[in-house]
Structures are given as structure tokens and as C-alpha cells.
Design an enzyme around this catalytic site. Structure first.
Site, mmCIF file in Angstrom:
data_model
loop_
_atom_site.group_PDB
_atom_site.id
_atom_site.type_symbol
_atom_site.label_atom_id
_atom_site.label_comp_id
_atom_site.label_asym_id
_atom_site.label_seq_id
_atom_site.Cartn_x
_atom_site.Cartn_y
_atom_site.Cartn_z
ATOM 1 N N SER A 89 -9.359 1.639 2.781
ATOM 2 C CA SER A 89 -9.255 2.344 2.528
ATOM 3 C C SER A 89 -7.947 1.998 1.951
ATOM 4 O O SER A 89 -7.633 2.181 0.713
ATOM 5 C CB SER A 89 -7.775 3.877 3.180
ATOM 6 O OG SER A 89 -7.362 3.359 4.440
ATOM 7 N N SER B 282 -9.636 -1.150 7.199
ATOM 8 C CA SER B 282 -8.939 -0.661 6.184
ATOM 9 C C SER B 282 -8.003 -1.858 5.817
ATOM 10 O O SER B 282 -7.807 -2.175 4.205
ATOM 11 C CB SER B 282 -7.742 0.407 6.185
ATOM 12 O OG SER B 282 -8.308 1.813 6.202
ATOM 13 N N LYS C 109 0.878 -1.170 -0.169
ATOM 14 C CA LYS C 109 0.713 0.120 -0.079
ATOM 15 C C LYS C 109 1.151 1.542 0.385
ATOM 16 O O LYS C 109 1.538 1.482 0.579
ATOM 17 C CB LYS C 109 -0.742 -0.086 1.263
ATOM 18 C CG LYS C 109 -1.660 1.332 1.532
ATOM 19 C CD LYS C 109 -3.126 0.534 2.158
ATOM 20 C CE LYS C 109 -3.713 1.814 2.938
ATOM 21 N NZ LYS C 109 -4.409 2.473 3.766
#
Ligand code: GLN
Length: 452
Positions: free
Chosen positions: A124, A148, A49
Site C-alpha cells: 500500500s 506494504s 506516507k
């Protein structure tokens, strides 16, 4: 090649790093040729990420303000992954600074759900979940502040785990809300995330909040029987749920009973206050953490001749709407006259929520809930309604506030076309990740839900 072909539709990656990946692959090949012992993740294609620092690569947090920021060092989690032999392929899309539940708050573009490209992958960490679901990485790293990792895992039909707060070093994770932030893995199976978690977990002198608790061999206990495991089902998590999610999770609970678990109805009475509490604490911390993006030290700078104009324009142009909303909200709840009414009160409520869990774990080993109240929604459907978006986190923020570990495992699909994945969340007491993974693995094996 697969990323080049298929990621044009899914858009899980913000950038790929073929040189770094090939160099690591050659190193592993040399070890194989020399008959040297291999790391537990030797040659495993891994996505990271873009809120996690990778030395020499752009790390943007999906924000315009860091569009050209190149990280000067690796996050501890990345360093440990590569030491275990993992091959980092690239950086994945997310909501800007990990603020959101759909990946639509990315400053660059949204990611699509591989099961239906007109829908969100969750957020997210939507890019990391979608990359694994679309087979554009075998495993990936995400971050979880209020759900997330678990929520996008559920919406994309993969497994995602957030360890206990402090289980994985946050060194090199760009701060959103420091008392809630975690790094954790996605994978297609529980075994995969168990292996990655073991590789990245453990004390790190560079993060004073990382725990000095020994890391168990999570894979060694995966196949233990579930007979006699006490599973708590909190009534508060089954009200106001879409019927299809409720049905699938109920079937999941029935399966756990069939495997020999005893199912215990429990209550977590402060659940109703969790969203309000979370959005006060996380915005307060974000407003402080994001003060550093001032056009001087990092990334984007608006070329204004006067200092205050430069600060203002840099932040106005560099941050997206959701980030600004949170900075304003967080500044407000910390301001004189409001601090006691909002921030201090939220901290007290946080303690009550944590206490609910500790009391429940006197009677049960794990707690089972839906991960998300709804399956993957359409792109654009919620993006203009922040409150609706915040409510997507209703079942995940409680564990974050309490600091306990949580995993989301696939537990079926919706009935309509397309049949969308549904996730089940399992929670355990602090540092009981081995138990969590064991129950999740037993469930996965018996249900055959994992996408092979
Ligand atoms: N969706 C939640 C939020 O917007 C959680 C985000 C996260 O876990 N990083 O804050």
C-alpha cells in the site's frame, strides 16, 4: 520544483508542505553556518506516507473519511526524523488505510510506477516507493502490515525495510491491524535505509509495544564480509512464481554463494496457510480499529438528522469498497459462532507460522525469497479481483505474522520492454536488523543493482 514538474505524471504525493520544508532547511543552514554538529539526516529530503501523523498537516490515510483531517501531533517516527535533520517534503499516496497492494485503493487517485506509468507502483505504500524511485525524495517512510513496504520497494526498484515488530514506535501511525503494523523506510541504497531506521527505531514510552531492545549502529557493520553467512532458501517460496522473477532471484542466490555464503535448502511448511491466516487476523483487527470513524470524532460527517442514519451514511460515503469489504469480513470472523472457526484458528496458525521461522533460524542466519510473485502489473488489471490482489502478498505476509524483520533489495530486471525491477526479500530473526542490512548491503555492492 522537481515535484511540481514530475509528480503530475507519477502522482506520488497527496500534498506537499513547502513552508515546513523550507523552515527546516533554514534551520539546518544556520547550523552549518555556525559550525554546529549536524544530525545524521541533516537536509535529507524525506516523504512521509499519509497514514503517519504530521502536526498541522492533513493526514488523510488516502480516505475520503479523513479528507480534511489535520493531525494535532507528530508521529514519533516523524519527530525523530526531524530531530535528526530530515526535511519533510510532503505526504504520499497509498491504498486507503493501507489496505491494498497497488495504491489503486486510494480514495483520491492511483499512483503510477515511475519505470512504466501504465503500471502500479505496488502498495500500500506505493506513493512512498514511487517518490524515491522517481527522485522526488531521497528517502521516505512507509508502513508495512503484510508487505506494504517490501512489495512496493520491489515493484519500484528501491530498497525497503520492515524492522522487527516493536522496533519502531507506532505512536502516530493510524491503526489498521495493530498486531501487524510497522513503520519503516524506503531508500535508493541499503545504507540510506540503515541510517533512517537507526534514527527512528527504539523504545518510545508512548507506544507500549515498542521494544526496549538497544538500537545498533547499523552502518558500522554494513561492510563486514559475507563469508560463512548461512542463507536459507525455502522451497515453498519458489513454486508458482513467474519465470522471470524466479530466474532473477536464483541469480541473486548464486551471487550470495559467490560472496561466500553457504546456501541451505529449508522448508517453512505452514506457508500455504499464510494468506488465509493474514486476511482473517488483519480484517478482524481492522474492523475494530476502524469503528472510531463514526462521523462524531474524526473527519467527514454525513449531515443526517437521525443518529443511526448519520453513522450509516458517514461510513457508507466515507469508506471505499475495499475498506468496507474488510470491515464486513473482520466483523464476520469475530462474530459469535464464527470466532472459534476463523479468528481463533487463525491465531493458532499464526503461531505455527512463527514457529516455522524460529526452527529455520536454528540452522540459518537469513532466509532469501522473492519479494513478489510478479513484477509491476498494469493499472486496472487486478483491481476488480480482490483475491488476485491478496495473492500479491503471498511472500510478505509470513514475516509480518511472525513479527520478524524483512528487507527487499533490487535484484535485477525482467527481460521484456520495459525492463521492470525485480526484488529479493531477506528475512532474519527478531531484532537481527544489523545482520539483514549487512547481507543486503554486501549483495547490493556486489550486484550493482541499486538505482544510483
Ligand atoms: N497488501 C496487504 C493488504 O492489503 C498488506 C497491506 C499493508 O502491509 N499495509 O493488507
Amino acid at each position: 520544483e522537481r515535484i511540481a514538474q514530475q509528480d503530475q505524471q507519477v502522482r506520488a504525493y497527496l500534498g506537499v508542505c513547502p513552508e515546513r520544508a523550507l523552515a527546516q532547511a533554514r534551520k539546518i543552514d544556520r547550523q552549518v553556518a555556525a559550525g554546529e554538529p549536524l544530525g545524521p539526516l541533516a537536509g535529507v529530503p524525506t516523504a512521509v506516507k499519509d497514514v503517519i501523523l504530521t502536526r498541522g498537516l492533513r493526514t488523510t490515510c488516502a480516505s475520503r473519511i479523513l479528507e480534511n483531517y489535520v493531525a494535532p501531533y507528530d508521529a514519533t517516527a516523524v519527530e525523530r526524523l526531524e530531530a535528526a535533520g530530515a526535511v519533510v517534503l510532503g505526504k504520499t499516496n497509498c491504498d486507503e488505510f493501507a489496505m491494498g497492494s497497488s495504491t489503486e485503493n486510494s480514495g483520491f487517485f492511483p499512483t503510477c510506477n515511475p519505470h512504466d506509468l501504465s503500471r502500479v507502483p505496488g502498495g500500500s505504500s506505493g506513493g512512498s516507493a514511487a517518490a524515491v524511485a522517481a527522485n522526488l525524495a531521497t528517502v521516505s517512510l512507509g508502513s508495512d502490515t503484510g508487505g506494504s513496504i517490501r512489495q512496493p520497494a520491489a515493484l519500484c526498484g528501491v530498497v525497503g525495510i520492515m524492522g522487527t515488530y516493536g522496533r519502531v514506535s507506532r505512536f502516530g501511525l493510524v491503526a489498521f491491524a495493530s498486531s501487524l503494523d510497522h513503520i519503516g523506510p524506503f531508500g535508493r541504497t541499503v545504507r540510506d535505509v540503515a541510517r533512517v531506521l537507526r534514527a527512528i527505531a527504539g523504545r518510545d514510552p508512548k507506544d507500549s509495544t515498542s521494544a526496549a531492545v538497544p538500537v545498533a549502529d547499523y552502518e558500522a557493520t554494513l561492510d563486514q564480509s559475507l563469508r560463512g553467512v548461512k542463507v536459507g532458501v525455502p522451497s515453498e517460496y519458489f513454486a508458482g512464481l513467474s519465470a522471470e522473477i524466479g530466474d532473477n532471484v536464483q541469480k541473486g542466490i548464486d551471487l550470495l554463494a559467490k560472496l561466500g555464503c553457504s546456501i541451505v535448502p529449508i522448508s517453512l511448511p505452514h506457508t500455504d496457510y499464510a494468506i488465509a491466516c493474514y486476511y482473517i487476523i488483519c480484517t478482524a483487527e481492522a474492523s475494530s480499529n476502524l469503528a472510531r470513524y463514526d462521523g462524531v470524532r474524526y473527519g467527514f460527517r454525513s449531515p443526517e438528522p437521525e443518529l443511526h442514519d448519520m453513522y450509516r451514511k458517514t461510513r457508507d460515503q466515507g469508506f471505499g469498497a475495499e475498506v468496507k469489504r474488510r470491515i464486513m469480513l473482520g466483523t464476520h470472523v469475530l462474530s459469535s459462532g464464527y470466532y472459534d472457526a476463523y479468528y481463533l484458528k487463525a491465531q493458532k496458525v499464526r503461531t505455527l507460522i512463527a514457529r516455522d521461522f524460529l526452527e529455520a533460524f536454528e540452522a540459518v542466519d537469513v532466509i532469501v525469497t522473492p519479494t513478489s510473485p510478479i513484477p509491476a502489473f498494469k493499472l486496472g488489471e487486478r483491481v476488480d479481483d480482490p483475491l488476485q490482489m491478496y495473492l500479491a502478498d503471498i511472500y510478505t505476509v509470513t514475516a509480518s505474522l511472525a513479527g520478524i524483520p524483512g528487507i527487499s533489495v533490487p535484484c535485477g530486471r525482467t527481460k521484456g520492454e520495459p525492463r521492470l525491477p525485480v526484488g529479493m526479500q531477506m528475512l532474519a530473526k527478531h531484532f537481527r536488523e544489523a545482520r539483514l542490512l549487512q547481507v543486503a548491503h554486501g549483495f547490493e555492492k556486489a550486484g550493482g543493482f541499486a538505482i544510483a
